[in-house]
Scaffold this active site. Structure first.
Site, PDB file in Angstrom:
ATOM      1  N   HIS A  58       0.848  -1.190   0.000  1.00 55.48           N
ATOM      2  CA  HIS A  58       0.000   0.000   0.000  1.00 55.48           C
ATOM      3  C   HIS A  58       0.891   1.250   0.000  1.00 55.48           C
ATOM      4  O   HIS A  58       2.120   1.150   0.153  1.00 55.48           O
ATOM      5  CB  HIS A  58      -0.930   0.004   1.216  1.00 55.48           C
ATOM      6  CG  HIS A  58      -0.213  -0.136   2.528  1.00 55.48           C
ATOM      7  ND1 HIS A  58      -0.215  -1.287   3.266  1.00 55.48           N
ATOM      8  CD2 HIS A  58       0.551   0.738   3.213  1.00 55.48           C
ATOM      9  CE1 HIS A  58       0.513  -1.132   4.348  1.00 55.48           C
ATOM     10  NE2 HIS A  58       0.991   0.094   4.336  1.00 55.48           N
TER      11      HIS A  58
HETATM   12  C1  T46 Z   1       3.226   0.460   6.733  1.00 51.86           C
HETATM   13  C2  T46 Z   1       3.912  -0.830   7.008  1.00 51.86           C
HETATM   14  C3  T46 Z   1       5.406  -0.679   7.089  1.00 51.86           C
HETATM   15  C4  T46 Z   1      -3.831  -0.428  13.639  1.00 51.86           C
HETATM   16  O1  T46 Z   1      -4.930  -0.616  14.212  1.00 51.86           O
HETATM   17  N1  T46 Z   1      -3.024   0.572  14.050  1.00 51.86           N
HETATM   18  C5  T46 Z   1      -1.807   0.823  13.486  1.00 51.86           C
HETATM   19  O2  T46 Z   1      -1.085   1.750  13.897  1.00 51.86           O
HETATM   20  C6  T46 Z   1      -1.401  -0.007  12.380  1.00 51.86           C
HETATM   21  C7  T46 Z   1      -0.058   0.234  11.701  1.00 51.86           C
HETATM   22  C8  T46 Z   1      -2.231  -1.008  11.968  1.00 51.86           C
HETATM   23  N2  T46 Z   1      -3.431  -1.216  12.596  1.00 51.86           N
HETATM   24  C9  T46 Z   1      -4.287  -2.319  12.159  1.00 51.86           C
HETATM   25  C10 T46 Z   1      -4.848  -2.152  10.762  1.00 51.86           C
HETATM   26  C11 T46 Z   1      -5.004  -3.587  10.276  1.00 51.86           C
HETATM   27  O3  T46 Z   1      -6.258  -4.085  10.709  1.00 51.86           O
HETATM   28  O4  T46 Z   1      -3.505  -3.507  12.131  1.00 51.86           O
HETATM   29  C12 T46 Z   1      -3.896  -4.335  11.043  1.00 51.86           C
HETATM   30  C13 T46 Z   1      -2.711  -4.685  10.185  1.00 51.86           C
HETATM   31  O5  T46 Z   1      -2.261  -3.493   9.490  1.00 51.86           O
HETATM   32  P1  T46 Z   1      -1.584  -3.575   8.024  1.00 51.86           P
HETATM   33  O6  T46 Z   1      -2.164  -4.690   7.265  1.00 51.86           O
HETATM   34  O7  T46 Z   1      -1.679  -2.213   7.429  1.00 51.86           O
HETATM   35  O8  T46 Z   1      -0.053  -3.917   8.410  1.00 51.86           O
HETATM   36  P2  T46 Z   1       1.215  -3.914   7.456  1.00 51.86           P
HETATM   37  O9  T46 Z   1       2.322  -4.537   8.235  1.00 51.86           O
HETATM   38  O10 T46 Z   1       0.888  -4.480   6.130  1.00 51.86           O
HETATM   39  O11 T46 Z   1       1.541  -2.346   7.237  1.00 51.86           O
HETATM   40  C14 T46 Z   1       2.036  -1.583   8.328  1.00 51.86           C
HETATM   41  C15 T46 Z   1       1.407  -0.191   8.328  1.00 51.86           C
HETATM   42  O12 T46 Z   1      -0.012  -0.316   8.335  1.00 51.86           O
HETATM   43  C16 T46 Z   1       1.803   0.613   7.113  1.00 51.86           C
HETATM   44  O13 T46 Z   1       1.471   1.973   7.324  1.00 51.86           O
HETATM   45  O14 T46 Z   1       3.781   1.320   6.062  1.00 51.86           O
HETATM   46  O15 T46 Z   1       3.450  -1.482   8.203  1.00 51.86           O
END
Ligand code: T46
Length: 145
Positions: A58
């Site tokens: 993303h």
């Molecule tokens: C990025 C990469 C490096 C939250 O509730 N709070 C938070 O601060 C974050 C980061 C995530 N979440 C929730 C949202 C989703 O339901 O945790 C779940 C997993 O998040 P996501 O699929 O976005 O995780 P990654 O590891 O794919 O991405 C994260 C960050 O979201 C993103 O900004 O740059 O790490």
């Protein structure tokens, strides 16, 4: 060298943090608006990541972040809409600053790797661009401003 990379043309760069070393070990610190170019509004970390997991996939509309490997290593793939690059993070003193409108993917996590991220804003799902074609349109629209 803790990070290996091919640098893209803009919006992504390495951040080197200070270290204080003595016989008891190393101490590294980070201050918002000093070592990173924004006030730190949020810190999160990834751990217990399976070695075959892929994260990210993303971009963000306004969020800026700095990504560190506090322990172990992983690959950070970067795409600014024009060119791609990759960083192998493995040094807890050296992070990658990711500006807005940068597509990122992370994989090749080593066993026990810990990824820490410093973020410029609180979590906001509305700030995510999770579709690659939408990301490319946003980059194109941004460059025409
Ligand atoms: C990025 C990469 C490096 C939250 O509730 N709070 C938070 O601060 C974050 C980061 C995530 N979440 C929730 C949202 C989703 O339901 O945790 C779940 C997993 O998040 P996501 O699929 O976005 O995780 P990654 O590891 O794919 O991405 C994260 C960050 O979201 C993103 O900004 O740059 O790490």
């Amino acid at each position: 060298m803790g990070v290996t990379s091919r640098m893209p043309s803009g919006s992504v760069r390495l951040i080197d943090l200070p270290v204080v070393s003595d016989p008891r070990g190393d101490l590294t610190f980070v201050e918002g608006c000093n070592h990173v170019p924004f006030a730190i509004a949020r810190v999160y970390y990834l751990y217990n990541v399976p070695v075959d997991a892929e994260r990210g996939g993303h971009a963000h509309k306004v969020l800026q972040q700095v990504v560190f490997a506090l322990s172990g290593s992983f690959r950070l793939k970067i795409d600014n809409g024009l060119e791609q690059s990759e960083f192998w993070l493995r040094n807890p003193r050296q992070g990658v600053l990711i500006d807005r409108l940068i597509w990122r993917e992370m994989d090749a996590f080593s066993q026990g790797a810990v990824c820490m991220v410093l973020a410029s804003h609180p979590y906001d799902e509305a700030d995510y661009i999770r579709d690659y074609d939408t990301f490319l349109r946003a980059v194109r629209d941004s460059s025409c401003l």
